[in-house]
Scaffold this motif. Sequence first.
Motif, mmCIF file in Angstrom:
data_model
loop_
_atom_site.group_PDB
_atom_site.id
_atom_site.type_symbol
_atom_site.label_atom_id
_atom_site.label_comp_id
_atom_site.label_asym_id
_atom_site.label_seq_id
_atom_site.Cartn_x
_atom_site.Cartn_y
_atom_site.Cartn_z
ATOM 1 N N UNK A 220 80.602 -34.029 -49.088
ATOM 2 C CA UNK A 220 79.235 -34.833 -48.848
ATOM 3 C C UNK A 220 78.362 -34.580 -50.050
ATOM 4 N N UNK A 221 77.924 -33.205 -50.081
ATOM 5 C CA UNK A 221 77.015 -32.833 -51.191
ATOM 6 C C UNK A 221 77.459 -33.258 -52.741
ATOM 7 N N UNK A 222 78.581 -33.049 -52.673
ATOM 8 C CA UNK A 222 79.497 -33.483 -53.952
ATOM 9 C C UNK A 222 78.973 -34.946 -54.375
ATOM 10 N N UNK A 223 79.520 -35.800 -53.232
ATOM 11 C CA UNK A 223 79.041 -37.025 -53.621
ATOM 12 C C UNK A 223 77.836 -37.380 -53.823
ATOM 13 N N UNK A 224 76.917 -36.841 -53.320
ATOM 14 C CA UNK A 224 75.382 -37.082 -53.201
ATOM 15 C C UNK A 224 74.920 -36.779 -54.843
ATOM 16 N N UNK A 225 75.429 -35.553 -55.252
ATOM 17 C CA UNK A 225 75.359 -35.033 -56.809
ATOM 18 C C UNK A 225 75.872 -36.233 -57.698
ATOM 19 N N UNK B 60 76.478 -39.253 -57.329
ATOM 20 C CA UNK B 60 75.577 -40.598 -57.318
ATOM 21 C C UNK B 60 74.085 -40.193 -57.978
ATOM 22 N N UNK B 61 73.794 -39.102 -58.308
ATOM 23 C CA UNK B 61 72.428 -38.758 -58.973
ATOM 24 C C UNK B 61 71.368 -38.642 -57.850
ATOM 25 N N UNK B 62 71.841 -38.026 -56.772
ATOM 26 C CA UNK B 62 70.912 -38.023 -55.626
ATOM 27 C C UNK B 62 70.833 -36.288 -55.329
ATOM 28 N N UNK B 63 70.285 -35.301 -56.116
ATOM 29 C CA UNK B 63 70.477 -33.888 -55.706
ATOM 30 C C UNK B 63 69.689 -33.526 -54.620
ATOM 31 N N UNK B 64 68.532 -34.402 -54.454
ATOM 32 C CA UNK B 64 67.611 -33.937 -53.258
ATOM 33 C C UNK B 64 68.640 -34.095 -51.817
#
Length: 182
Positions: free
Chosen positions: A167-172, A174-178
Amino acid sequence: LSADAHNALGAMAMFTGKGDLALEHLSEAAQRFDALNMPTKTAAANANLGILHAYAGQFDDALPCFESSLSAYSSAGDSQGAAKVALNLGRMLVDANRAQEAVPHLELALETFRGRDPIREAQALTNLAWTVPLSDTAQVTHYLERAFAILSDSPDQSQMNVALVRLAQVALCLGRPLEAAD
């Protein structure tokens, strides 16, 4: 020693990190069970050999062990045994960067374990999330949300951690590092 004793000693050696000893005992167990025409016990020993090789990163050695075990369980009509092997085979193929080959095995495991074995169902879903390119965030998220729903009440949080990494990889992606850090 009997075939059962070799199998038990091999499993114990495998889980205590004694790979060479595990290989010796599990190989002997598989040969003896096969000679005794005990296909499901042969399948179990071969599945353990596959796990042993996979954990050592010896994917080419693990593959025939898993395939033999899967075939034997399927021929014997043991859908639970086949699904357990399919889950391990799928996970190994994901680890070996052969994700598309993993999909049918993971789908078999998912169908077998759905509603019957929540932890293995969640493992299949989490591993399926690793077969989907990160650019397909909707599908990755779909698998992970289903896994999280199952795991939220589980005492086994190790699988939750694997799902959270994806899930963290997906957020990264999508350009959502926070969000990835949360």
